[in-house]
Design a protein around this motif. Structure first.
Motif, mmCIF file in Angstrom:
data_model
loop_
_atom_site.group_PDB
_atom_site.id
_atom_site.type_symbol
_atom_site.label_atom_id
_atom_site.label_comp_id
_atom_site.label_asym_id
_atom_site.label_seq_id
_atom_site.Cartn_x
_atom_site.Cartn_y
_atom_site.Cartn_z
ATOM 1 N N PHE A 65 0.831 -1.203 0.000
ATOM 2 C CA PHE A 65 0.000 0.000 0.000
ATOM 3 C C PHE A 65 0.873 1.263 0.000
ATOM 4 O O PHE A 65 0.644 2.187 -0.781
ATOM 5 N N ILE A 66 1.876 1.288 0.861
ATOM 6 C CA ILE A 66 2.792 2.435 0.942
ATOM 7 C C ILE A 66 3.534 2.605 -0.383
ATOM 8 O O ILE A 66 3.691 3.723 -0.881
ATOM 9 N N LYS A 67 3.976 1.503 -0.974
ATOM 10 C CA LYS A 67 4.684 1.556 -2.259
ATOM 11 C C LYS A 67 3.794 2.179 -3.335
ATOM 12 O O LYS A 67 4.237 3.038 -4.098
ATOM 13 N N ALA A 68 2.540 1.754 -3.391
ATOM 14 C CA ALA A 68 1.608 2.292 -4.392
ATOM 15 C C ALA A 68 1.377 3.780 -4.173
ATOM 16 O O ALA A 68 1.367 4.569 -5.125
ATOM 17 N N ALA A 69 1.204 4.182 -2.924
ATOM 18 C CA ALA A 69 0.982 5.597 -2.610
ATOM 19 C C ALA A 69 2.205 6.430 -2.973
ATOM 20 O O ALA A 69 2.081 7.527 -3.519
ATOM 21 N N ARG A 70 3.386 5.897 -2.699
ATOM 22 C CA ARG A 70 4.625 6.626 -3.020
ATOM 23 C C ARG A 70 4.783 6.770 -4.534
ATOM 24 O O ARG A 70 5.116 7.845 -5.031
ATOM 25 N N GLN A 71 4.512 5.701 -5.284
ATOM 26 C CA GLN A 71 4.648 5.745 -6.733
ATOM 27 C C GLN A 71 3.684 6.749 -7.368
ATOM 28 O O GLN A 71 4.003 7.359 -8.375
ATOM 29 N N GLN A 72 2.508 6.910 -6.756
ATOM 30 C CA GLN A 72 1.521 7.819 -7.327
ATOM 31 C C GLN A 72 1.646 9.237 -6.768
ATOM 32 O O GLN A 72 0.882 10.129 -7.141
ATOM 33 N N GLY A 73 2.592 9.453 -5.882
ATOM 34 C CA GLY A 73 2.868 10.788 -5.378
ATOM 35 C C GLY A 73 1.832 11.330 -4.406
ATOM 36 O O GLY A 73 1.706 12.547 -4.265
ATOM 37 N N ILE A 74 1.110 10.445 -3.725
ATOM 38 C CA ILE A 74 0.112 10.933 -2.773
ATOM 39 C C ILE A 74 0.552 10.739 -1.328
ATOM 40 O O ILE A 74 -0.154 11.127 -0.401
ATOM 41 N N LEU A 75 1.723 10.170 -1.129
ATOM 42 C CA LEU A 75 2.263 9.993 0.214
ATOM 43 C C LEU A 75 2.873 11.316 0.660
ATOM 44 O O LEU A 75 3.749 11.860 -0.012
ATOM 45 N N VAL A 76 2.390 11.848 1.761
ATOM 46 C CA VAL A 76 2.889 13.120 2.268
ATOM 47 C C VAL A 76 4.132 12.845 3.100
ATOM 48 O O VAL A 76 4.073 12.131 4.108
ATOM 49 N N ALA A 77 5.258 13.387 2.680
ATOM 50 C CA ALA A 77 6.519 13.194 3.401
ATOM 51 C C ALA A 77 6.556 14.138 4.595
ATOM 52 O O ALA A 77 6.277 15.320 4.467
ATOM 53 N N LYS A 78 6.907 13.578 5.725
ATOM 54 C CA LYS A 78 7.041 14.388 6.937
ATOM 55 C C LYS A 78 8.488 14.328 7.396
ATOM 56 O O LYS A 78 9.132 13.285 7.293
#
Length: 93
Positions: A65-78
């Motif tokens: 799930f995290i990999k998919a979110a990161r690839q699509q650019g929707i993971l908010v980096a903190k």
């Protein structure tokens, strides 16, 4: 309490969601993603569904799930907190 270290996602409709469990990941997969036909998204959806059913490791599903979110650019980096730095220093080299 969450099962995993929570992550924040920002969907296409500019809504955000804090996700820290496989159940929350299943809910998040129903929100607006940039590309629901992407292989990583499809694999994450499959693994999360299996994890909810209890036939797949929750860690494997959450990582997909995290990999998919990161690839699509929707993971908010903190930025890392100071507590992480203290724990790293305490753990040693």
């Amino acid at each position: 309490m969450t099962a995993f270290m929570p992550v924040t996602l920002r969907f296409c409709d500019n809504k955000t969601m804090l996700v820290g469990s496989v159940a929350e990941a299943a809910t998040a997969l129903g929100h607006q993603w940039p590309d629901r036909t992407a292989p990583a998204y499809i694999e994450a959806a499959r693994l999360v569904a299996l994890a909810v059913d209890g036939t797949c490791s929750q860690r494997i599903a959450f990582d997909a799930f995290i990999k998919a979110a990161r690839q699509q650019g929707i993971l908010v980096a903190k930025p890392r907190s100071r507590a992480h730095d203290w724990l790293d220093a305490a753990a040693g080299p």
